[in-house]
Design a protein around this motif. Sequence first.
Motif, short mmCIF file in Angstrom:
data_model
loop_
_atom_site.label_atom_id
_atom_site.label_comp_id
_atom_site.label_asym_id
_atom_site.label_seq_id
_atom_site.Cartn_x
_atom_site.Cartn_y
_atom_site.Cartn_z
N LYS A 130 50.84 58.02 -9.12
CA LYS A 130 51.71 56.89 -8.77
C LYS A 130 50.94 55.58 -8.68
CE LYS A 130 51.61 57.65 -3.74
NZ LYS A 130 52.47 57.89 -2.54
N GLY A 131 49.61 55.65 -8.53
CA GLY A 131 48.80 54.44 -8.46
C GLY A 131 48.42 53.88 -9.82
N ALA A 133 49.09 52.00 -13.17
CA ALA A 133 50.03 50.94 -13.55
C ALA A 133 50.59 51.16 -14.95
CB ALA A 133 49.34 49.58 -13.46
N ALA A 134 51.21 52.30 -15.16
CA ALA A 134 51.83 52.62 -16.44
C ALA A 134 52.97 53.58 -16.20
CB ALA A 134 50.80 53.23 -17.39
N GLU A 139 52.28 51.88 -22.31
CA GLU A 139 51.56 51.25 -21.20
C GLU A 139 50.31 52.03 -20.83
OE1 GLU A 139 55.56 49.29 -19.08
OE2 GLU A 139 54.55 51.03 -18.17
N LEU A 143 46.44 50.66 -21.15
CA LEU A 143 45.62 50.62 -19.94
C LEU A 143 44.29 51.34 -20.16
CD1 LEU A 143 46.14 49.47 -17.08
CD2 LEU A 143 46.87 51.77 -16.40
N GLN A 198 43.61 60.45 -12.86
CA GLN A 198 44.68 59.50 -13.16
C GLN A 198 45.86 60.09 -13.95
OE1 GLN A 198 41.22 58.43 -13.34
NE2 GLN A 198 41.83 57.91 -11.24
N LYS A 217 54.25 60.02 -11.86
CA LYS A 217 55.13 59.43 -12.87
C LYS A 217 55.15 60.30 -14.12
CE LYS A 217 53.71 54.74 -11.52
NZ LYS A 217 53.06 53.50 -12.01
#
Length: 321
Positions: A130-131, A133-134, A139, A143, A198, A217
Amino acid sequence: MPTQNLTRRGLLAACATLALPALAQGDKPVRLILPISAGSGVDVIARAASVAVGKALGAPLVVENLPGAGGITGAAAVAKAAPDGLTLGLVSNNHVINPAVYKKMPFDAIGDFTPITVLGATPLVLVAGKGVAAGNVRELVALVKARPDDFNYASSGNGTIIHLAGEMFLEQAGIRARHIPYKGTGPMVNDLLGGQVQFGVVALPAIQAHIKSGAVKAIGLCGAQRSPAAPEIPTIAEQGLPDYDVEGWVAVVGPAKLPAAEVRRVHDAFVRGFESPEVVEAMARQGNVIRPTSPEDAAKFFRSEAARYATLARKANVVLD
């Protein structure tokens, strides 16, 4: 007298043969060995169906997790078992991947087993913490391309289908990230939730609750089509990587030389168990597509999949001791 002895021996042999199927139908439980850790997609499937399949077998079906060495530990236990129907294995893609990635194997992944049925497939999904940014493939790729040294991707073990699915994503997206292998799905998911890694590929049933809660996500489904259990998650293929298509199949095997009558009995019991209403509902909820094959088709499938993953392992340069 010689004729009488021969007849007696023949009768004893016939009785022994007839007793084989009955052995698994008595009070003795049937072991279903899973060469993977608890909490994995295959584990979720096995536990959802164990009661119904046990009823169809006429004996308790005991699910036993024996993870280790990418599935080799548990598979070896099945290979060494007596061919009496009391020890079975529930294996996945890893079973035919291992010969392509390990330099040495303690058994023949094809010859030392009796294929009983390929039950079907479970969807795999690429997820990010969740941390990160995609929220989609575009995205995430952008990244990682911008900061490749900052990203780790997780797998449930070196040389597993989860590892190769991650490698395939990196290759087709033209990006690089550090691979972090874990000893099973459970520890991998824990570190995804905790932010130590990640992103990674996970079986949908094993991660779906965390996706719904927002703890991770869903970047994209790995198969060619969306899953009815999560139709809102687009496939990776429809997000710009059209050749990306991986799913996790599940198959029932026994030791080599399992008698043909026992193979058919076990096959039919698994088919009946997975046709029971409660299991059908559980499989639909998890997004699994159940389509049991015949033992003959399972054997052909194993050989074709072994060839497919040997090619993929060479491309990813995955070699393990």
